[in-house]
Design an enzyme around this catalytic site. Structure first.
Site, mmCIF file in Angstrom:
data_model
loop_
_atom_site.group_PDB
_atom_site.id
_atom_site.type_symbol
_atom_site.label_atom_id
_atom_site.label_comp_id
_atom_site.label_asym_id
_atom_site.label_seq_id
_atom_site.Cartn_x
_atom_site.Cartn_y
_atom_site.Cartn_z
ATOM 1 N N GLY A 43 37.136 45.280 51.946
ATOM 2 C CA GLY A 43 38.790 45.063 51.703
ATOM 3 C C GLY A 43 39.558 46.306 52.408
ATOM 4 C CG ASP A 99 41.080 45.720 48.999
ATOM 5 O OD1 ASP A 99 40.541 46.432 48.346
ATOM 6 O OD2 ASP A 99 40.815 44.598 49.614
ATOM 7 C CG ASP A 102 42.223 42.833 39.267
ATOM 8 O OD1 ASP A 102 42.963 42.883 38.322
ATOM 9 O OD2 ASP A 102 41.850 41.775 39.710
ATOM 10 C CE LYS A 130 45.867 41.153 41.088
ATOM 11 N NZ LYS A 130 44.810 39.985 40.991
ATOM 12 C CG PHE A 151 43.008 35.258 43.381
ATOM 13 C CD1 PHE A 151 41.850 36.050 43.034
ATOM 14 C CD2 PHE A 151 42.875 34.592 44.736
ATOM 15 C CE1 PHE A 151 40.851 36.502 43.910
ATOM 16 C CE2 PHE A 151 41.579 34.855 45.597
ATOM 17 C CZ PHE A 151 40.596 35.995 44.874
ATOM 18 C CG ASP A 158 37.037 38.255 50.092
ATOM 19 O OD1 ASP A 158 37.390 39.141 49.515
ATOM 20 O OD2 ASP A 158 36.074 37.493 49.938
#
Ligand code: PRP
Length: 180
Positions: A43, A99, A102, A130, A151, A158
């Site tokens: 990522g 990237d 989460d 996030k 999402f 991806d």
């Protein structure tokens, strides 16, 4: 590909501005150091490429391949090292390039590993944060943009290995992954 996106969350222009802002901050903060940028594949790829060219310092770059999503839309919590570093980080000032943060399962695991390997300092630069997704407490030192719980794909991110080449970050329409 663009038809699968419901909303653009971070435009190409915003991404370019983020790279300039973070690049200039890192240039200041690491001016007397010899940092190593470590990208977590896959990522990190577009962000590491664009960001690194906005940092006006001498540094080396290395990559590690880790994965915790295994193709789905939810973190498995099980962080696998698929390809390890090819250099020692003992005594080095490490900047991890990502990237997205989460759940923070990935970054917490990797920071612990790098400290165990004797890095002098370990900090993180992430394009996206996030915070609502956290399962473990973690605050990245350098953040491009805080985003809501959705999402997202594009610019490295991806779904099932697709959409990494989108030039922006967008929300994937639920019907694309709800058939699973
Ligand atoms: C993504 C992303 C981060 C991680 C963040 O990687 O690149 O490494 O998930 O999520 P977390 O905070 O919940 O751990 P992924 O495992 O999908 O691998 P990839 O980079 O090859 O897409």
């Amino acid at each position: 590909m663009h038809n699968d996106i419901s909303e653009i969350l971070v435009t190409e222009k915003e991404i370019a501005d983020i790279c300039i802002r973070l690049g200039s901050q890192l240039t200041k903060d690491y001016k007397d150091k010899n940092p190593i940028l470590i990208g977590l594949l896959k990522g990190c790829m577009p962000f590491m490429s664009d960001l690194s060219r906005k940092i006006d310092l001498k540094f080396d770059m290395a990559y590690m391949s880790v994965s915790s999503y295994h193709g789905g839309i939810a973190s498995s919590g099980d962080v696998k090292i698929k390809m390890d570093l090819d250099i020692s980080i003992k005594g080095r000032d490490v900047l991890i390039i990502e990237d997205i943060v989460d759940t923070a399962n990935t970054i917490v695991t990797i920071v612990e590993l790098f400290k165990h390997r004797g890095a002098n300092s370990v900090k993180m630069v992430t394009l996206l944060d996030k915070p609502e997704g956290r399962l473990r407490p973690y605050q990245p030192e350098y953040v491009g943009k805080v985003i809501p719980k959705a999402f997202v794909v594009g610019y490295g991110l991806d779904y099932d290995e697709y959409y990494r080449n989108l030039p922006y970050v967008g929300v994937l329409k639920p019907e694309v992954y709800n058939h699973e």
